[in-house]
Motif scaffolding. Structure first.
Motif, PDB file in Angstrom:
ATOM      1  N   SER A   7      -4.704  11.449   7.288  1.00 23.64           N
ATOM      2  CA  SER A   7      -3.670  11.139   8.282  1.00 23.64           C
ATOM      3  C   SER A   7      -2.399  11.914   8.000  1.00 23.64           C
ATOM      4  O   SER A   7      -1.638  12.208   8.918  1.00 23.64           O
ATOM      5  CB  SER A   7      -3.378   9.642   8.292  1.00 23.64           C
ATOM      6  N   ASP A  27       0.034   7.927   2.976  1.00 19.78           N
ATOM      7  CA  ASP A  27      -0.211   7.199   4.218  1.00 19.78           C
ATOM      8  C   ASP A  27       1.090   6.523   4.604  1.00 19.78           C
ATOM      9  O   ASP A  27       1.562   5.610   3.918  1.00 19.78           O
ATOM     10  CB  ASP A  27      -1.327   6.169   4.030  1.00 19.78           C
ATOM     11  N   ARG A  33      -2.894   2.978   0.983  1.00 18.09           N
ATOM     12  CA  ARG A  33      -4.008   3.889   1.282  1.00 18.09           C
ATOM     13  C   ARG A  33      -3.686   5.335   0.889  1.00 18.09           C
ATOM     14  O   ARG A  33      -4.485   6.243   1.156  1.00 18.09           O
ATOM     15  CB  ARG A  33      -4.346   3.835   2.780  1.00 18.09           C
ATOM     16  N   SER A  34      -2.543   5.545   0.257  1.00 17.92           N
ATOM     17  CA  SER A  34      -2.160   6.897  -0.170  1.00 17.92           C
ATOM     18  C   SER A  34      -3.081   7.367  -1.290  1.00 17.92           C
ATOM     19  O   SER A  34      -3.513   6.577  -2.138  1.00 17.92           O
ATOM     20  CB  SER A  34      -0.708   6.910  -0.648  1.00 17.92           C
TER      21      SER A  34
END
Length: 369
Positions: A7, A27, A33-34
């Protein structure tokens, strides 16, 4: 070759030792979610993912030590990654959250400065946060140190010094002016160069950690730097973004512009004298130097957060100071990594406004010369 990757993708580093490409993938919606991604350099397939507890940004690779350092730009920390095991070795906190109103009082900012800054922070719903943002990193392996400029949010910038043997914060050095961002090392002469957004390059002795000089240069906004040790030249991108309101508030005077921006400046590293100026496309951001072939690669974002952008990568001859080729790479080419032996350039390409609204992933591009 262009591969949708995550993303968001920011900076990247190529490891000859591991034959791998490492890419920071924050993220922005859910920082849990990084990740740091490990890509196959030929196919750009994801080989491994390293979960992060915060949004990763800048990267610096110490290939000989099998380590990659990554700034968590908005989380007050630097992460250390084992590039063989694809796992976090340590997260190094370098600052604590502060109350900005109290911070500005402690720094004895004028009422005019405080009123402006606090009004701006209210727009972002920020009251308590980390006082410095972390972008770039530079390693001096001989001195066992990692250097990271801290961009001060309303206060002067600092330089964080990490001991790479203990993986602890060694020192915080003050005195780097308005928005210190760019950094590069000269290990042979034991120098660190730090650029800020008020037309200065500050030189530091990497052994004593003393500031040895401040060069007033003709470029206003040297966002990123590279150094050529053979010729003692600094190359830097001068962005050309309007920062007048914030900068004037910080300096408490009207800053006199020295450059129209959208340029690459070539400087004598000792004196700061301009050796050459090379125009770029709109808003240059990243650069990478190939000393073997006398080539400089520069990413041009093509605007500041537009709905639709047509960014590019420009290739320059560093002897003749001439552009050789411009490669369209829309929408927003950002950061670069070079496999010098294979003559391969890797680029992260970020979304413009329209692509972001459509939920499209950002890309990593492989260019074989």
């Amino acid at each position: 070759m262009s591969r949708p990757t995550a993303s968001a993708v920011v900076e990247l580093a190529y490891s000859p030792r591991e034959n791998a490409l490492f890419v920071s993938a924050p993220d922005w919606q859910d920082e849990s979610r990084s990740r740091l991604l490990r890509l196959a350099p030929d196919s750009l397939d994801i080989q491994a993912e390293v979960p992060l507890d915060g949004k990763g940004f800048g990267v610096a690779l110490d290939d000989a030590a099998n380590r990659l350092y990554l700034t968590q730009g908005f989380n007050g920390a630097i992460s250390v990654i084992d590039t063989q095991g694809n796992q976090i070795v340590k997260r190094i906190p370098v600052m604590q959250k502060v109350n900005f109103e109290q911070l500005y009082q402690e720094h004895e900012l004028s009422q005019t400065r405080r009123d402006f800054l606090l009004e701006q922070l209210k727009k972002w719903n920020v009251v308590d946060d980390f006082p410095y943002k972390l972008r770039e990193l530079a390693i001096d392996a001989d001195q066992h140190r990692l250097f990271a400029p801290g961009l001060g949010l309303g206060i002067d910038s600092v330089l964080f010094v990490i001991d790479t043997e203990t993986l602890e914060l060694e020192k915080i050095l003050p005195g780097f002016g308005y928005n210190a961002v760019g950094i590069v090392t000269d290990p042979t002469r034991h120098r660190i160069f730090v650029s800020n957004m008020q037309g200065q390059i500050i030189t530091l002795d990497s052994r004593t950690l003393e500031i040895t000089g401040t060069l007033e240069v003709e470029a206003d906004q040297l966002l990123n730097l590279v150094y050529d040790p053979a010729t003692n030249r600094l190359f830097g991108v001068d962005q050309g973004i309007d920062r007048d309101e914030w900068r004037n508030n910080h300096l408490e005077r009207e800053y006199a512009h020295r450059s129209p921006g959208h340029r690459v400046f070539v400087l004598d590293a000792d004196s700061g004298k301009t050796l050459a100026v090379m125009p770029t496309d709109e808003v240059p951001i990243g650069l990478n130097l190939d000393t073997q072939r006398n080539r400089l690669y520069v990413t041009n974002r093509g605007g500041v957060r537009p709905d639709s952008a047509q960014g590019s990568v420009t290739i320059y001859d560093t002897e003749a100071y001439q552009p050789l080729q411009t490669l369209p790479l829309p929408p927003h080419p950002n950061s670069l990594a070079l496999d010098a032996a294979g003559n391969i350039l890797y680029v992260t390409v970020k979304n413009d406004g329209d692509s972001a609204k459509a939920g499209k992933p950002e890309h990593v591009v492989r260019i074989q010369f």
